[in-house]
Design a protein around this motif. Structure first.
Motif, PDB file in Angstrom:
ATOM      1  N   GLU A 151     -15.842 -45.988  15.280  1.00 15.17           N
ATOM      2  CA  GLU A 151     -15.130 -44.882  15.913  1.00 15.17           C
ATOM      3  C   GLU A 151     -15.186 -45.012  17.443  1.00 15.17           C
ATOM      4  O   GLU A 151     -14.185 -44.871  18.140  1.00 15.17           O
ATOM      5  CB  GLU A 151     -15.789 -43.565  15.468  1.00 15.17           C
ATOM      6  N   ILE A 152     -16.368 -45.335  17.951  1.00 16.92           N
ATOM      7  CA  ILE A 152     -16.540 -45.462  19.409  1.00 16.92           C
ATOM      8  C   ILE A 152     -15.726 -46.645  19.934  1.00 16.92           C
ATOM      9  O   ILE A 152     -15.061 -46.554  20.965  1.00 16.92           O
ATOM     10  CB  ILE A 152     -18.037 -45.596  19.762  1.00 16.92           C
TER      11      ILE A 152
ATOM     12  N   HIS B 185     -13.056 -47.854  18.657  1.00 13.59           N
ATOM     13  CA  HIS B 185     -11.651 -47.476  18.589  1.00 13.59           C
ATOM     14  C   HIS B 185     -11.266 -46.640  19.815  1.00 13.59           C
ATOM     15  O   HIS B 185     -10.263 -46.891  20.473  1.00 13.59           O
ATOM     16  CB  HIS B 185     -11.402 -46.695  17.296  1.00 13.59           C
ATOM     17  N   HIS B 186     -12.119 -45.668  20.163  1.00 17.36           N
ATOM     18  CA  HIS B 186     -11.790 -44.800  21.301  1.00 17.36           C
ATOM     19  C   HIS B 186     -11.943 -45.528  22.632  1.00 17.36           C
ATOM     20  O   HIS B 186     -11.198 -45.253  23.566  1.00 17.36           O
ATOM     21  CB  HIS B 186     -12.602 -43.509  21.248  1.00 17.36           C
ATOM     22  N   SER B 187     -12.883 -46.482  22.709  1.00 20.37           N
ATOM     23  CA  SER B 187     -12.991 -47.288  23.935  1.00 20.37           C
ATOM     24  C   SER B 187     -11.716 -48.096  24.108  1.00 20.37           C
ATOM     25  O   SER B 187     -11.198 -48.244  25.216  1.00 20.37           O
ATOM     26  CB  SER B 187     -14.136 -48.284  23.857  1.00 20.37           C
TER      27      SER B 187
ATOM     28  N   LEU C 248      -8.724 -47.364  22.973  1.00 22.49           N
ATOM     29  CA  LEU C 248      -7.634 -46.472  23.402  1.00 22.49           C
ATOM     30  C   LEU C 248      -7.777 -46.143  24.887  1.00 22.49           C
ATOM     31  O   LEU C 248      -6.812 -46.107  25.635  1.00 22.49           O
ATOM     32  CB  LEU C 248      -7.648 -45.171  22.592  1.00 22.49           C
ATOM     33  N   TYR C 249      -9.008 -45.966  25.324  1.00 23.84           N
ATOM     34  CA  TYR C 249      -9.253 -45.547  26.702  1.00 23.84           C
ATOM     35  C   TYR C 249      -9.062 -46.704  27.682  1.00 23.84           C
ATOM     36  O   TYR C 249      -8.323 -46.595  28.644  1.00 23.84           O
ATOM     37  CB  TYR C 249     -10.686 -45.012  26.789  1.00 23.84           C
TER      38      TYR C 249
ATOM     39  N   PRO D 196      -6.311 -42.230  25.912  1.00 21.39           N
ATOM     40  CA  PRO D 196      -7.393 -41.648  25.115  1.00 21.39           C
ATOM     41  C   PRO D 196      -6.886 -40.540  24.196  1.00 21.39           C
ATOM     42  O   PRO D 196      -5.935 -39.829  24.540  1.00 21.39           O
ATOM     43  CB  PRO D 196      -8.342 -41.080  26.171  1.00 21.39           C
ATOM     44  N   GLU D 197      -7.525 -40.427  23.041  1.00 21.52           N
ATOM     45  CA  GLU D 197      -7.122 -39.375  22.108  1.00 21.52           C
ATOM     46  C   GLU D 197      -8.156 -38.275  22.011  1.00 21.52           C
ATOM     47  O   GLU D 197      -7.890 -37.209  21.484  1.00 21.52           O
ATOM     48  CB  GLU D 197      -6.910 -39.992  20.711  1.00 21.52           C
ATOM     49  N   ILE D 198      -9.379 -38.574  22.485  1.00 18.53           N
ATOM     50  CA  ILE D 198     -10.388 -37.508  22.436  1.00 18.53           C
ATOM     51  C   ILE D 198     -10.944 -37.284  23.841  1.00 18.53           C
ATOM     52  O   ILE D 198     -10.817 -38.146  24.711  1.00 18.53           O
ATOM     53  CB  ILE D 198     -11.548 -37.829  21.454  1.00 18.53           C
TER      54      ILE D 198
ATOM     55  N   ASP E 107     -13.654 -36.752  26.961  1.00 19.25           N
ATOM     56  CA  ASP E 107     -14.862 -37.479  27.346  1.00 19.25           C
ATOM     57  C   ASP E 107     -16.086 -36.863  26.683  1.00 19.25           C
ATOM     58  O   ASP E 107     -17.008 -37.559  26.271  1.00 19.25           O
ATOM     59  CB  ASP E 107     -15.064 -37.428  28.872  1.00 19.25           C
TER      60      ASP E 107
ATOM     61  N   PHE F   1     -16.364 -37.974  23.173  1.00 19.49           N
ATOM     62  CA  PHE F   1     -16.784 -39.374  23.162  1.00 19.49           C
ATOM     63  C   PHE F   1     -18.291 -39.474  23.412  1.00 19.49           C
ATOM     64  O   PHE F   1     -19.016 -40.174  22.701  1.00 19.49           O
ATOM     65  CB  PHE F   1     -16.011 -40.142  24.245  1.00 19.49           C
TER      66      PHE F   1
END
Ligand code: AMP
Length: 715
Positions: free
Chosen positions: A31-32, A34-36, A38-39, A45-47, A49, A52
């Protein structure tokens, strides 16, 4: 309702973690990652900070509790351990070539002609920006980052793995979908690109270096290379490096047919790939790309020094082959240099707010890259000697990072006869006290507390935007107030009134020979600005005090841990050094500053004059009875019931006189264990130290009652 749902979700997460920590850890890592991705790679980013950070926190705590499950590819491992004195040599799987240069459009066309000759017609080429950073080779095995190496001499580079792991946009694992396109997912694959420092970060790094008497970097490329070769990866981590990937060492490792497809694959694999790339079918398209890049050069947040044009197809690349130093299938079209020559009229010395003496080149004004340059910092005496610039020289000037003017060196043939070597004056140009050079420092300093130049800089710093932001309080006004004896230290700002300001003599006369005064309109605005500055955040006031080594970010870290000047002044040097991100040097400097009587007096006057030196949440230490004095607490796990962070809980304990430490030892009085407490809990039990739960902590904080020490059997 929403809260209840969240609690339920949290409980589920904890229950899952308890039953199968390994699966939960893997889930969190994915999950992390994936978000890194995206960021950093997608810029989308979808979520938040905060969300995260919360995922990261859970992962870190689970890994703390299960050290056997820690893996070097985990996102928590970005700041690695210390590396040895030397960086180990790494032989590159395939040579890291340099590029042949085309210094003008004629040379670019000559290369395009060679391409046409080789194939009988124009073939598709990829145009990319030539990033002015440092080459890097990243090796992934089984999809995981196992090694990072510099280019070195092209055959052998240096192992900088620990440092590159800290660079946020470098994926520690490749994205799964992209693995499928590798010829052999388990075999090592070496990917290459450029690591660079954005222009703004470069400017800030040099500013900080100068303020602290360290040598500045000549340009962002050197800054990137220097930051990569740090012995302590934590230093690299703070340097704001980024990457752009654009190559693979051996194209057979990949099921891609050319450079264009490779760039798409790199993107899918999770790398940061420069968006300014184009597949060009014609020479005109190549020219247009180069012209556009040159136009946009100044606006880009990073330095580029040209455009790289590459034959796209791997088969066609192979057909063109290599010379001894560079591929024949690529060319670097270099931008015309942004350099000019001018005369160095003088070298003056500026005294900064920390007393650092900086030599400054006073130049005949000259237009470089669109703006006039008349002064440029020469950083320090060593730099003046290294460049061998002397007053009277014709010097070459350019803009480093496209923003900061820099003197590159003299044109020796034009040196006037007998031009003397320049030396730092032995006395401060502002106050005439002797200057000193501390061991291991490049900077000379004036250490007199009465130095007016330092006072002026300190006053301006306090009023500056990032600090207390007294709008309109510029250099001219402050200098006049200092000269007239009305401003000696920052607390004096809060004694100025409108009438007195409006009458301030600006040291100039009007056409009738009358002195020009500041006037009522400006004075009124200034008084309002001074008033508004009383209630800025504590971190800004702390930054504004101009403590050596305390920049904006450091001030924020300090204020988060000790949210009032009283709490901060009560902290020991050891306490300060225990704050994450605060090293012993900063801790020492803060500790000393707050204990210097002159400084303490200024702080006291600020407080008396109504300047806020604490954050709203902070309880001034002196208002609370010090019932916890002599006790040392260690906090572990998360405080779910109160929702407090460990730092907040720590600050609250300290406000009652307790010490808070980061590790458990025999000297620890109590360990407070929240949810998912980690190894510190185990250590407390093994040392027989009393363990408190969150409810007990809340009781202490509410009542101030010190808990009774219970002997827990050692087991
Ligand atoms: P030079 O050091 O001037 O010979 O230029 C070659 C270097 O340019 C390579 O070693 C790379 O580090 C760097 N470079 C920057 N951007 C690119 C790019 N887009 N493609 C290839 N090389 C690049």
């Amino acid at each position: 309702m929403a809260d209840e749902q969240q609690t339920l979700l949290d409980e589920c997460a904890l229950a899952r973690a308890a039953s199968d920590p390994e699966a939960r850890i893997e889930q969190l890592r994915r999950e992390i990652e994936h978000h890194s991705y995206l960021y950093y790679a997608k810029d989308a980013p979808e979520i938040s900070d905060g969300a995260f950070d919360s995922l990261m926190r859970e992962l870190r705590e689970l890994e703390d509790a299960h050290p056997d499950l820690v893996d070097p590819s985990s996102p928590t491992q970005r700041v690695g351990g210390y590396v040895g004195e030397q960086f180990a040599p790494v032989r590159h799987e395939r040579r890291m070539y340099s590029l042949d240069n085309a210094m003008d459009l004629g040379e670019l066309d000559a290369w395009l002609d060679r391409v046409k000759e080789a194939f009988g017609h124009m073939v598709p080429v990829v145009c990319e920006l030539k990033i002015d950073g440092s080459s890097i080779a990243l090796t992934y095995e089984d999809g995981r980052l196992v090694r990072a190496a510099t280019r070195g001499d092209g055959t052998t580079g240096e192992d900088v793995t620990a440092n590159m792991r800290t660079v946020r946009d470098v994926p520690l694992r490749l994205r799964e979908g992209a693995l499928a396109q590798l010829a052999d997912a388990a075999a090592p694959v070496e990917l290459r690109g450029e690591v660079y420092m954005p222009k703004v970060s470069f400017a800030m790094l040099n500013e900080a270096a100068e303020a602290n008497g360290r040598a500045a970097f000549a340009n962002p490329r050197n800054a990137a290379a220097g930051s990569l070769r740090q012995k302590d990866p934590a230093v690299t981590a703070r340097r704001d490096l980024s990457t752009f990937l654009y190559a693979v060492a051996d194209e057979r490792a990949l099921r891609a047919s050319g450079q264009w497809e490779l760039l798409q694959w790199l993107r899918e694999a999770g790398f940061h790939v420069n968006p300014d790339v184009e597949l060009c079918e014609t020479e005109e398209a190549v020219h247009a790309f180069c012209a556009r890049a040159l136009e946009r050069r100044e606006d880009l947040p990073y330095e580029i020094d040209g455009v790289v044009v590459k034959v796209s197809s791997f088969v066609q690349q192979e057909a063109m082959g290599y010379t001894a130093r560079a591929p024949r299938w690529a060319i670097a079209f270099k931008f015309p240099p942004e350099e000019k020559t001018t005369i160095l009229r003088d070298i003056t010395v500026q005294v900064g707010r920390t007393g650092v003496l900086t030599p400054v080149a006073e130049l005949d004004p000259v237009v470089v890259a669109g703006s006039t340059v008349a002064r440029a910092t020469l950083h320090n005496e060593d730099e003046v000697h290294r460049k061998d610039v002397r007053v009277g020289d014709t010097v070459i000037v350019r803009k480093a990072g496209d923003v900061i003017p820099e003197v590159l060196g003299p044109v020796l043939a034009l040196r006037p006869e007998g031009a003397p070597v320049w030396h730092m004056p032995e006395r401060c140009p502002s106050c005439d006290s002797p200057v000193i050079r501390e061991e291991g420092e490049v900077a000379y300093r004036c250490i007199s507390i009465d130095c007016p130049a330092q006072a002026l800089e300190r006053l301006l710093h306090w009023a500056s935007r990032g600090a207390l932001d007294i709008d309109g309080m510029g250099e001219e006004i402050v200098a006049r107030l200092v000269e007239s004896g009305r401003l000696a230290d920052v607390a004096d700002y809060y004694t100025l009134d409108e009438v007195e300001l409006s009458l301030l003599d600006m040291g100039r006369v009007n056409k009738d020979g009358e002195p020009i005064r500041l006037g009522q309109t400006v004075a009124k605005k200034l008084v309002a600005a001074i008033e508004a500055s009383r209630t800025r955040t504590f971190a800004r006031a702390l930054f504004g005090l101009g403590i050596r080594h305390v920049g904006k970010t450091t001030a924020e870290l300090l204020a988060a841990a000790y949210p009032s000047i009283g709490l901060l002044a009560a902290a020991s040097e050891e306490d300060l050094a225990a704050i994450e991100g605060i090293g012993p040097k900063i801790a020492h400097s803060v500790y000393l500053f707050l204990r210097t009587p002159d400084n303490a007096a200024v702080i006291e006057r600020l407080r008396a004059r109504g300047v806020r030196l604490e954050d709203d949440a902070a309880e001034p230490a002196e208002q609370l009875p010090q019932t916890l004095a002599g006790l040392t607490f260690v906090l572990t796990g998360s405080l779910v019931e109160s929702g407090m962070t460990r730092d907040e809980a720590g600050a609250a304990l300290k406000a009652r006189g307790a010490k808070v430490s980061g590790s458990v030892s025999k000297k620890t009085s109590f360990v407070v264990a929240g949810e998912a407490a980690g190894s510190k809990y185990d250590k407390a039990v093994s040392l027989g130290i009393s363990v408190l739960d969150e409810a007990a902590l809340l009781h202490i904080l509410e009542t101030g009652e010190a808990p009774a020490v219970q002997e827990t059997p050692v087991g």
